[in-house]
Scaffold this active site. Structure first.
Site, PDB file in Angstrom:
ATOM      1  N   THR A 109     109.684 -76.048-109.611  1.00  0.00           N
ATOM      2  CA  THR A 109     110.378 -77.138-108.932  1.00  0.00           C
ATOM      3  C   THR A 109     109.896 -78.454-109.511  1.00  0.00           C
ATOM      4  O   THR A 109     108.718 -78.605-109.830  1.00  0.00           O
ATOM      5  CB  THR A 109     110.181 -77.072-107.401  1.00  0.00           C
ATOM      6  OG1 THR A 109     110.947 -78.121-106.792  1.00  0.00           O
ATOM      7  CG2 THR A 109     108.734 -77.191-106.995  1.00  0.00           C
TER       8      THR A 109
ATOM      9  N   HIS B 277      97.680 -66.077-101.715  1.00  0.00           N
ATOM     10  CA  HIS B 277      96.369 -65.452-101.905  1.00  0.00           C
ATOM     11  C   HIS B 277      96.319 -63.993-101.442  1.00  0.00           C
ATOM     12  O   HIS B 277      95.343 -63.308-101.713  1.00  0.00           O
ATOM     13  CB  HIS B 277      95.282 -66.263-101.190  1.00  0.00           C
ATOM     14  CG  HIS B 277      94.772 -67.397-102.019  1.00  0.00           C
ATOM     15  ND1 HIS B 277      93.756 -67.252-102.921  1.00  0.00           N
ATOM     16  CD2 HIS B 277      95.184 -68.677-102.090  1.00  0.00           C
ATOM     17  CE1 HIS B 277      93.538 -68.411-103.509  1.00  0.00           C
ATOM     18  NE2 HIS B 277      94.394 -69.293-103.028  1.00  0.00           N
TER      19      HIS B 277
END
Length: 160
Positions: free
Chosen positions: A76, A131
């Protein structure tokens, strides 16, 4: 960086051989993320052509559902709007999204003793990762390699 080109499926990680690169497009109907298939195999000119084609299809409202699905990693860019730093929002189940910020001049010491200052154009990059599927260290190595590649970009273009 295969660990970045993957999906977290809740109980397992699915890694992909090919990069199907999603990229954010701001449209009057909201944000859309078309996907460039096999982006890792495309030369830069073809990558650019495909991105422009897909972005135009998004803006004109003629993008197909297939062209909006299957991304393995997303980019992005808020730099075009002058944004110098931001945190991109992850597109689950993808494990990573790269944010590209504005190019801004930054002071750098020059000379053997660092007695001078020169303003150097600097590109801001940010990475959001899940994560649950990838640790921070591989993400940091990815960003480091990307930054070094961008710094050598003129040399890469000269070879190509």
């Amino acid at each position: 960086f295969p660990e970045m080109n993957a999906h977290w499926l809740g109980d397992r990680i699915l890694r992909f051989r090919r990069v199907h690169l999603g990229f954010a497009v701001d449209t009057p109907r909201g944000l859309l993320v078309p996907v460039i298939r096999n982006a890792d195999l495309l030369p830069l000119r073809r990558l650019s052509t495909e991105a422009k084609r897909l972005a135009r299809a998004c803006l004109e409202g003629r993008i197909s559902p297939e062209e909006l699905s299957g991304g393995t990693f997303t980019v992005t860019n808020l730099g075009a709007l002058g944004i110098e730093s931001f945190t991109p929002v992850l597109n689950s189940p993808q494990l990573g999204i790269l944010g590209v910020s504005a190019v801004t001049p930054r002071p750098v010491f020059v000379g053997e003793g660092g007695e001078g200052v020169e303003f150097v154009p600097t590109l801001g990059l940010s990475l959001t990762i899940d994560h649950q599927g990838v640790d921070g260290a591989p993400g940091a190595r990815f960003l480091k390699e990307l930054a070094e590649t961008i710094a050598r970009f003129d040399l890469i273009l000269a070879k190509g």
